[in-house]
Design an enzyme around this catalytic site. Structure first.
Site, PDB file in Angstrom:
ATOM      1  CG  HIS A   1     -45.332  48.434 -68.958  1.00 33.19           C
ATOM      2  ND1 HIS A   1     -45.860  49.699 -68.958  1.00 33.19           N
ATOM      3  CD2 HIS A   1     -44.190  48.520 -69.697  1.00 33.19           C
ATOM      4  CE1 HIS A   1     -45.078  50.524 -69.617  1.00 33.19           C
ATOM      5  NE2 HIS A   1     -44.054  49.832 -70.104  1.00 33.19           N
TER       6      HIS A   1
ATOM      7  CG  ASP B   1     -40.836  57.059 -74.086  1.00 32.16           C
ATOM      8  OD1 ASP B   1     -39.671  56.701 -73.909  1.00 32.16           O
ATOM      9  OD2 ASP B   1     -41.810  56.319 -73.839  1.00 32.16           O
TER      10      ASP B   1
ATOM     11  N   GLY C   1     -47.123  58.387 -74.332  1.00 31.53           N
ATOM     12  CA  GLY C   1     -46.846  58.564 -72.912  1.00 31.53           C
ATOM     13  C   GLY C   1     -45.885  59.709 -72.657  1.00 31.53           C
TER      14      GLY C   1
ATOM     15  N   GLY D   1     -48.309  50.954 -67.948  1.00 29.24           N
ATOM     16  CA  GLY D   1     -48.114  52.244 -68.628  1.00 29.24           C
ATOM     17  C   GLY D   1     -48.814  52.230 -69.979  1.00 29.24           C
ATOM     18  CG  HIS D   2     -47.362  49.649 -73.083  1.00 22.25           C
ATOM     19  ND1 HIS D   2     -46.507  48.763 -72.472  1.00 22.25           N
ATOM     20  CD2 HIS D   2     -46.606  50.324 -73.984  1.00 22.25           C
ATOM     21  CE1 HIS D   2     -45.294  48.884 -72.979  1.00 22.25           C
ATOM     22  NE2 HIS D   2     -45.319  49.831 -73.894  1.00 22.25           N
TER      23      HIS D   2
HETATM   24  P1  AMP Z   1     -43.021  51.595 -76.098  1.00 23.08           P
HETATM   25  O1  AMP Z   1     -43.696  50.280 -76.200  1.00 23.08           O
HETATM   26  O2  AMP Z   1     -41.919  51.652 -75.107  1.00 23.08           O
HETATM   27  O3  AMP Z   1     -42.639  52.163 -77.450  1.00 23.08           O
HETATM   28  O4  AMP Z   1     -44.127  52.610 -75.545  1.00 23.08           O
HETATM   29  C1  AMP Z   1     -45.347  52.773 -76.213  1.00 23.08           C
HETATM   30  C2  AMP Z   1     -46.048  53.968 -75.635  1.00 23.08           C
HETATM   31  O5  AMP Z   1     -46.297  53.762 -74.247  1.00 23.08           O
HETATM   32  C3  AMP Z   1     -45.219  55.257 -75.741  1.00 23.08           C
HETATM   33  O6  AMP Z   1     -46.063  56.344 -76.089  1.00 23.08           O
HETATM   34  C4  AMP Z   1     -44.670  55.412 -74.355  1.00 23.08           C
HETATM   35  O7  AMP Z   1     -44.382  56.746 -74.010  1.00 23.08           O
HETATM   36  C5  AMP Z   1     -45.815  54.867 -73.523  1.00 23.08           C
HETATM   37  N1  AMP Z   1     -45.323  54.452 -72.200  1.00 23.08           N
HETATM   38  C6  AMP Z   1     -44.296  53.611 -71.927  1.00 23.08           C
HETATM   39  N2  AMP Z   1     -44.112  53.507 -70.596  1.00 23.08           N
HETATM   40  C7  AMP Z   1     -45.047  54.302 -70.014  1.00 23.08           C
HETATM   41  C8  AMP Z   1     -45.374  54.634 -68.661  1.00 23.08           C
HETATM   42  N3  AMP Z   1     -44.696  54.127 -67.629  1.00 23.08           N
HETATM   43  N4  AMP Z   1     -46.393  55.488 -68.442  1.00 23.08           N
HETATM   44  C9  AMP Z   1     -47.087  56.035 -69.475  1.00 23.08           C
HETATM   45  N5  AMP Z   1     -46.826  55.759 -70.775  1.00 23.08           N
HETATM   46  C10 AMP Z   1     -45.819  54.904 -71.040  1.00 23.08           C
END
Ligand code: AMP
Length: 288
Positions: free
Chosen positions: A31, A147, A144, A33-34
């Site tokens: 999304h 987390d 991010g 964020g990623h």
């Molecule tokens: P995940 O796929 O949930 O393991 O997240 C991968 C990376 O994206 C991690 O470093 C998360 O902290 C970051 N991340 C997930 N959601 C967001 C967001 N809304 N804003 C910024 N970074 C994010």
């Protein structure tokens, strides 16, 4: 863009790629964020690698490993559009082959908050992040602030084990109503989705009090907690924490950088979020 699934091919690719190399570790179901992490990495590096791996070792036995959203085709298209050079998407067998039996054990930082609610979670995270960094050998890795505890645990991991990679923190990306973007938001029913911004609202209330001079951590906790408790669709608040931003030890007074964080349960979805006060990440809600 190259998509590689084996360690051997990835090692070969990164040996000859242009440096610096930035890595964005993800579990896919991408999304905005990623993509904020990817864009930051693209700005700062000659080569950008994104890993996509739903890491079984960081899920508890009762958690959502089987149902975690996966969409490799869509993820690939998004990453291609961002100008990513390498997608490293190993299988679970590539990461944890038969006989795998070495773990990276994080310390006390990983026992609090998320660690207390999800025993073994951070041991799975530190182990997989160590392996990803060993295979991809980036100069920088992007995580991010969403987390926040994971970020603190990983900073300590690379410091303690002399891993020599720069960890870059990226502010949380939010939807227009304040809800932090998360792959798990897809689990929310329309009613729950409508109620979910209460999480950021509660944290913002504590942050506002701090901004107006309140330094008693209990006052901040109670303000946020009462907002969360007023939302009937929140079944449980796992924790509401006001902690030192680096040690994550609970504070009595907020005199230095602090992270105000929470985890709540809405039906089968667990939502986490945080804001940082008095820290470096002033832009914590830059996309909101
Ligand atoms: P995940 O796929 O949930 O393991 O997240 C991968 C990376 O994206 C991690 O470093 C998360 O902290 C970051 N991340 C997930 N959601 C967001 C967001 N809304 N804003 C910024 N970074 C994010």
């Amino acid at each position: 863009m190259q998509t590689l699934t084996t360690n051997t091919a990835t090692t070969q690719f990164v040996r000859s790629c242009a440096r610096p190399l930035g890595l964005v570790p993800t579990m896919g179901a991408l999304h905005e964020g990623h993509l904020a992490l990817v864009r930051r990495a693209r700005l700062e590096n000659a080569t950008v690698a994104v890993s996509i791996f739903v890491n079984p070792a960081q899920f508890g036995p009762q958690e959502d490993l089987a149902s975690y959203p996966r969409d490799m085709e869509r993820d690939s298209a998004l990453l291609e559009a961002e100008g990513v050079d390498l997608v490293y998407a190993p299988t679970p067998e590539e990461v944890y082959p038969p006989g795998f039996d070495t773990w990276v054990e994080p310390g006390a930082l990983a026992d609090r908050l998320e660690g207390a609610a999800r025993p073994g979670h951070f041991r799975g995270v530190t182990t997989v992040v160590t392996k990803l960094l060993n295979v991809v050998t980036p100069d920088r890795a992007y995580f991010g602030q969403k987390d926040g505890q994971q970020l603190a645990v990983i900073r300590q991991l690379v410091r303690d084990l002399d891993m020599g990679v720069e960890i870059v923190a990226v502010p949380t990306v939010r939807d227009a109503d304040g809800l932090a973007l998360s792959s798990r938001n897809a689990y929310l029913t329309p009613e729950q989705r409508a109620a979910a911004p209460v999480v950021y609202r509660a944290l913002s209330e504590a942050w506002d009090l701090w901004l107006h001079g309140e330094r008693d951590a209990d006052v901040l906790r109670m303000a946020a907690m009462s907002t969360l408790k007023a939302e009937p669709l929140i079944e449980d608040v796992d924790y509401l924490s006001v902690a030192d931003a680096s040690s994550l030890v609970e504070l009595e007074r907020v005199d230095g950088p602090a992270m105000i964080s929470t985890a709540v349960r809405m039906g089968k979805t667990r939502l986490i979020d945080n804001v940082v006060v008095n820290g470096d990440l002033k832009e914590f809600d830059s996309a909101f």
